[in-house]
Enzyme design. Structure first.
Site, PDB file in Angstrom:
ATOM      1  N   PRO A 143       0.676  -0.750  -0.398  1.00  0.00           N
ATOM      2  CA  PRO A 143      -0.086  -0.023  -0.321  1.00  0.00           C
ATOM      3  C   PRO A 143       0.910   1.248  -0.243  1.00  0.00           C
ATOM      4  CG  PRO A 143      -0.794  -1.512   1.035  1.00  0.00           C
ATOM      5  CD  PRO A 143       0.381  -1.758   1.183  1.00  0.00           C
ATOM      6  N   GLU A 144       0.439   2.104  -1.154  1.00  0.00           N
ATOM      7  CA  GLU A 144       1.277   3.769  -1.366  1.00  0.00           C
ATOM      8  C   GLU A 144       0.292   4.548  -1.006  1.00  0.00           C
ATOM      9  OE1 GLU A 144       3.440   3.624  -4.415  1.00  0.00           O
ATOM     10  OE2 GLU A 144       3.677   1.718  -4.912  1.00  0.00           O
TER      11      GLU A 144
ATOM     12  N   HIS B 115      -5.893 -14.342   9.396  1.00  0.00           N
ATOM     13  CA  HIS B 115      -4.776 -13.470   9.046  1.00  0.00           C
ATOM     14  C   HIS B 115      -4.752 -11.795   9.968  1.00  0.00           C
ATOM     15  CE1 HIS B 115      -2.763 -15.478   6.363  1.00  0.00           C
ATOM     16  NE2 HIS B 115      -3.615 -15.722   5.177  1.00  0.00           N
TER      17      HIS B 115
ATOM     18  N   ARG C 239       1.447 -10.563   5.450  1.00  0.00           N
ATOM     19  CA  ARG C 239       3.332 -10.776   5.993  1.00  0.00           C
ATOM     20  C   ARG C 239       3.037 -10.912   7.688  1.00  0.00           C
ATOM     21  NH1 ARG C 239       6.422 -10.107   0.501  1.00  0.00           N
ATOM     22  NH2 ARG C 239       8.190 -10.899   2.093  1.00  0.00           N
TER      23      ARG C 239
END
Length: 283
Positions: free
Chosen positions: A2-3, A89, A107
């Site tokens: 994500p930017e 997650h 992650r």
């Protein structure tokens, strides 16, 4: 990863779920990654803001109308995002008097911290971040002066110091639009002006498109309601190595620059010789 466009989309989407709500509990099992979240308990969320790739929940005492004396800072990392339901997650659950919000992060690179506004000593990237690309604080003259002294332009953009929120995707797209090689250094005034305009245009269009969603794995960016971003359909070079450039038809090259996968068109983005002459022409 994500930017700015993805984080801004997240901010816009979850603010209606959190604004005015009181945080009742923050559940997680990693205090080293999600620091001092207990300080948010009992406080009201008065709004959500963003700085570069960082999301900030502005907090005030539950019964107070005073200043936002705490910030609940969220960095999504590579695969983090909020969801309406928990799953395998889920790393953090934020319980409020209006319902629960779940932070998923396959992650596990996402981070959170509750701090007083501006106390970013433990977050050096946030503390030294450059201006927002779509704000009035992002000025062409100042950008050009910095660019004239900079080394390879893509790593320079990724440092967050000349402008905030530009990551790997939008650096590649901005450099292609500006006709600049990712390894070009010491930009001329004209080159800097082209890049300045490209960054503003690319970031603006990406925000309006809801960011970019790539692939279909668990770590792929999605909005909290499961919707994908749409800007990936407008990518000119990112993720298109081996395909024809949409501007000139030359095969897009993929390489590694400063340990980051990098895409560019060798015809549209020639590497200028040190004496100031470019190899080839700009399409």
């Amino acid at each position: 990863m994500p930017e700015l466009p993805e984080v801004e989309t997240t901010r816009r989407k979850i603010e209606p779920l959190l604004r005015g709500r009181t945080i009742l509990h923050v559940e997680h099992d990693a205090p080293h990654k999600y620091r001092d979240t207990h300080l948010a308990v009992g406080r009201r969320v008065t709004g959500l803001s963003r700085r570069g790739k960082y999301l900030m929940l502005n907090l005030a005492p539950h019964d107070g109308d005073g200043p936002h004396d705490l910030e609940f800072i969220v960095h999504l990392g590579m695969t983090g995002g909020f969801r309406l339901e928990g799953g395998r997650h889920t790393r953090v659950t934020i319980r409020t008097d209006g319902g629960d919000l779940f932070f998923d992060d396959p992650r596990r690179f996402g981070k959170m911290a509750v701090v007083r506004p501006g106390e970013y000593a433990g977050m050096p990237t946030l503390a030294a971040m450059g201006p927002e690309p779509l704000s009035e604080d992002f000025r062409e003259e100042e950008f050009a002066a910095l660019a004239a002294q900079a080394g390879a332009v893509k790593p320079w953009l990724l440092s967050q110091k000349p402008v905030s929120g530009v990551g790997n995707i939008y650096a590649d797209e901005s450099l292609w639009q500006a006709g600049l090689h990712p390894a070009q250094s010491h930009l001329t005034r004209d080159e800097a002006a082209r890049l300045y305009a490209a960054v503003r245009d690319v970031m603006g269009r990406a925000v309006e498109a809801g960011g970019s969603s790539l692939g279909s794995g668990a770590g792929n960016y999605r909005q909290h309601d499961g919707l994908s971003g749409l800007f990936q359909h407008s990518h000119a070079v990112y993720g298109r190595g081996g395909e024809p450039c949409p501007r000139c038809g030359t095969t897009i090259e993929k390489s590694v620059l400063a340990q980051r996968g990098t895409h560019h068109c060798p015809q549209c983005q020639p590497l200028r010789r040190p004496e100031g002459r470019a190899k080839g022409g700009r399409a």
